[in-house]
Design an enzyme around this catalytic site. Structure first.
Site, PDB file in Angstrom:
ATOM      1  CG  ASN A  98      -2.004   1.097   1.011  1.00 53.72           C
ATOM      2  OD1 ASN A  98      -2.167   1.980   1.832  1.00 53.72           O
ATOM      3  ND2 ASN A  98      -2.682   1.089  -0.118  1.00 53.72           N
ATOM      4  CG  LEU A  99       4.388   0.425  -1.939  1.00 51.37           C
ATOM      5  CD1 LEU A  99       5.389   0.112  -3.051  1.00 51.37           C
ATOM      6  CD2 LEU A  99       5.029   0.223  -0.580  1.00 51.37           C
ATOM      7  CG  HIS A 100       2.337   6.272   1.720  1.00 50.88           C
ATOM      8  ND1 HIS A 100       3.543   6.786   2.156  1.00 50.88           N
ATOM      9  CD2 HIS A 100       1.899   5.455   2.705  1.00 50.88           C
ATOM     10  CE1 HIS A 100       3.812   6.320   3.359  1.00 50.88           C
ATOM     11  NE2 HIS A 100       2.842   5.501   3.716  1.00 50.88           N
ATOM     12  CG  HIS A 107       5.850   2.985   1.509  1.00 49.55           C
ATOM     13  ND1 HIS A 107       4.492   3.190   1.570  1.00 49.55           N
ATOM     14  CD2 HIS A 107       6.171   2.223   2.577  1.00 49.55           C
ATOM     15  CE1 HIS A 107       4.010   2.563   2.633  1.00 49.55           C
ATOM     16  NE2 HIS A 107       4.996   1.981   3.263  1.00 49.55           N
ATOM     17  CD  GLN A 163       4.869  -5.830  11.379  1.00 53.27           C
ATOM     18  OE1 GLN A 163       5.828  -6.421  10.906  1.00 53.27           O
ATOM     19  NE2 GLN A 163       4.731  -4.516  11.243  1.00 53.27           N
TER      20      GLN A 163
HETATM   21  O1  PAF Z   1       7.287  -0.565   8.834  1.00 48.13           O
HETATM   22  C1  PAF Z   1       6.773  -1.531   8.246  1.00 48.13           C
HETATM   23  O2  PAF Z   1       6.123  -1.399   7.192  1.00 48.13           O
HETATM   24  C2  PAF Z   1       6.928  -2.934   8.854  1.00 48.13           C
HETATM   25  O3  PAF Z   1       6.956  -2.880  10.245  1.00 48.13           O
HETATM   26  C3  PAF Z   1       8.146  -3.691   8.308  1.00 48.13           C
HETATM   27  C4  PAF Z   1       9.452  -2.996   8.688  1.00 48.13           C
HETATM   28  C5  PAF Z   1       8.055  -3.815   6.799  1.00 48.13           C
HETATM   29  C6  PAF Z   1       8.189  -5.103   8.907  1.00 48.13           C
HETATM   30  O4  PAF Z   1       7.046  -5.831   8.568  1.00 48.13           O
END
Ligand code: PAF
Length: 281
Positions: A28-30, A33, A57
């Site tokens: 879901n890049l913005h 990123h 996570q």
């Molecule tokens: O910051 C994130 O998008 C996530 O915590 C990462 C570093 C990709 C690990 O899943």
């Protein structure tokens, strides 16, 4: 850009590459990123990105299932940034069996702030980051300052395990109204979106009071929390901490101009936002 789904394929693709710069993401890049990809290109070659929504996570009640997945759009964006390889494993590839070996960050860093409100979060992050580093073998990896505590923990993990990878910190990219870019911003309703920049404004107010020499940190934190509550937020924390270890500053730290940072997490409706600001004084 080569899209690679398996660890074996990734290793074959990167064989002999000694200067790889890596940007792990959950997709879901913005623009935030994409700025990480550009920074990565200044620290190594080729640039490798990963997209993997890491179940480890997320707590059971969190947004793993509804986390926005926009793979094709993400690929188009990464292609335009000249990313060489996108590693996009599925869960069976990265976790073919239950991931019973985990990295547990020290409690004084991993169980405070985000770790207090998201138990297990940093263990999940560290475990996947270590695994991704083992797959990619990067010389450098880029993490955003927006996730300030994550950046610090990943940096410490890399040092303590003597991983041959430099951790590069990237500045937070903000919308014009100050809201830090985040994949979770897309959960906000239009009314919430209009309200959301308050989090940054509150942190700026904290910064200016601390920088102005007001030493009563507890009052500054309480006032900031109250300002969010009055505007309809449910804050988890607004905190002033030492940049070096995220511990509360002592009276001596405040007079000795110890570098400080203010960090906040708060829920606006159903969306939990985080932000931080290094205090200049
Ligand atoms: O910051 C994130 O998008 C996530 O915590 C990462 C570093 C990709 C690990 O899943």
């Amino acid at each position: 850009m080569k899209i690679v789904r398996t660890i074996a394929e990734l290793r074959a693709q990167l064989r002999g590459q000694l200067r790889t710069a890596f940007v792990p993401t959950m997709g879901n890049l913005h623009e935030g990123h994409l700025s990480l990809m550009r920074l990565a290109a200044r620290h190594g070659d080729p640039v490798v990105a990963s997209i993997f929504v890491n179940r480890l996570q997320f707590a059971p009640h969190e947004d793993f299932d509804k986390y926005p997945r926009t793979f094709q759009e993400d690929c188009d964006k990464l292609e335009r940034e000249n990313v060489y390889v996108l590693f996009a494993p599925d869960e069976r590839e990265l976790y073919p069996e239950p991931q019973e070996f985990r990295v547990r960050p020290p409690a004084d860093l991993g169980d405070i702030l985000e770790g207090e409100f998201r138990p297990g979060f940093f263990s999940g992050v560290c475990t996947v980051v270590l695994k991704l580093f083992n797959c990619v073998g990067p010389m450098a990896a880029v993490f955003g300052r927006k996730d300030y505590q994550q950046l610090m923990i990943v940096r410490r993990m890399t040092q303590q395990f003597a991983l041959p990878c430099e951790i590069i910190a990237a500045p937070t990219i903000r919308e014009n109204d100050g809201l830090a870019m985040s994949s979770r911003n897309r959960y906000l309703t239009p009314t919430e979106r209009a309200e959301a920049p308050r989090l940054h404004r509150v942190l700026r107010e904290v910064e200016s009071r601390v920088a102005g020499g007001i030493a009563d940190i507890a009052t500054i934190e309480a006032d900031a929390t109250a300002a969010l509550v009055a505007a309809g937020w449910q804050p988890d924390y607004v905190a002033v901490r030492r940049r070096s270890d995220l511990k509360p500053p002592s009276a001596a730290d405040l007079t000795a101009a110890e570098p400080l940072v203010t960090l906040a997490a708060a829920r606006l409706g159903a969306t939990r936002l985080i932000d931080n600001l290094e205090i200049e004084r």
